[in-house]
Design a protein around this motif. Structure first.
Motif, PDB file in Angstrom:
ATOM      1  N   ARG A  13       0.805  -1.220   0.000  1.00 19.44           N
ATOM      2  CA  ARG A  13       0.000   0.000   0.000  1.00 19.44           C
ATOM      3  C   ARG A  13       0.836   1.268   0.000  1.00 19.44           C
ATOM      4  N   ASP A  14       2.107   1.171   0.407  1.00 27.24           N
ATOM      5  CA  ASP A  14       2.993   2.335   0.407  1.00 27.24           C
ATOM      6  C   ASP A  14       3.793   2.473  -0.881  1.00 27.24           C
ATOM      7  N   TRP A  37      -3.286  12.814  -0.823  1.00 25.62           N
ATOM      8  CA  TRP A  37      -3.001  11.371  -0.887  1.00 25.62           C
ATOM      9  C   TRP A  37      -2.676  10.829   0.503  1.00 25.62           C
ATOM     10  N   THR A  38      -1.941  11.574   1.298  1.00 22.03           N
ATOM     11  CA  THR A  38      -1.621  11.146   2.665  1.00 22.03           C
ATOM     12  C   THR A  38      -2.903  10.998   3.476  1.00 22.03           C
ATOM     13  N   TRP A  97      -5.897  10.516   2.290  1.00 23.38           N
ATOM     14  CA  TRP A  97      -6.655   9.417   1.685  1.00 23.38           C
ATOM     15  C   TRP A  97      -6.176   8.077   2.231  1.00 23.38           C
ATOM     16  N   ARG A  98      -4.860   7.894   2.289  1.00 25.80           N
ATOM     17  CA  ARG A  98      -4.316   6.630   2.835  1.00 25.80           C
ATOM     18  C   ARG A  98      -4.764   6.422   4.279  1.00 25.80           C
ATOM     19  N   TYR A 111      -8.364   5.155   4.637  1.00 25.48           N
ATOM     20  CA  TYR A 111      -8.636   3.777   4.203  1.00 25.48           C
ATOM     21  C   TYR A 111      -7.479   2.851   4.587  1.00 25.48           C
ATOM     22  N   PRO A 112      -7.255   2.660   5.887  1.00 17.60           N
ATOM     23  CA  PRO A 112      -6.082   1.889   6.319  1.00 17.60           C
ATOM     24  C   PRO A 112      -6.146   0.398   5.979  1.00 17.60           C
TER      25      PRO A 112
END
Length: 156
Positions: free
Chosen positions: A23-24, A51-52, A54-55, A58-59
């Protein structure tokens, strides 16, 4: 789709694979932007800060990369819901792989993986829009999905 046997697989395409993507990985953003830009997806214009955020929102989202002959060709992203249900949150090919006969098998691989992500999955679902690729909905229907609900709204 509420049962695995509802999937109508497309003919296999040699060289097309679906592999886990961290995911990263920078490919998560890159592929989503490249897939979504031609269709006006919001992801195409997000800033690094967005984007940060957003991540963080949705972990539990998991990502799989579609590759054709070892080249990044697309992305599948899944949200795992209670029920247990799996939402195919993102599915698509980057523009240079669109129109090459990959979409049906790419979706077949994506749906098969969805059925394997959590035990006893009862439903696989996704959203589409008239702003998506013109072949998206026909591909979903050919693979065995059925329309659950249609919503009409003004486009931003």
């Amino acid at each position: 789709m509420t049962a695995q046997d509802q999937l109508v697989p497309a003919d296999p395409v040699a060289g097309l694979t679906l592999d886990p993507l961290d995911r990263d990985s920078p490919l998560v953003v890159d592929l989503q932007v490249r897939i979504g830009a031609p269709h006006g997806w919001k992801c195409a214009t997000r800033t690094a800060e967005e984007w940060t955020a957003w991540r963080a929102r949705y972990p539990d989202r998991v990502f799989w990369q579609l590759s054709f002959d070892d080249e990044p060709a697309g992305l599948a992203a899944y949200d795992l819901h209670p029920g247990p249900e799996v939402e195919i949150e993102t599915f698509g090919l980057v523009p240079e792989f669109v129109g090459r006969g990959l979409g049906g098998h790419a979706l077949t691989l994506t749906v098969r993986r969805a059925w394997e992500l959590i035990p006893a999955v009862r439903r696989i679902w996704l959203h589409t829009s008239t702003a998506d690729h013109a072949g998206a909905l026909p591909n979903y229907l050919r693979r065995g999905f059925r329309t659950f609900r249609t919503v009409e709204r003004e486009r931003d």
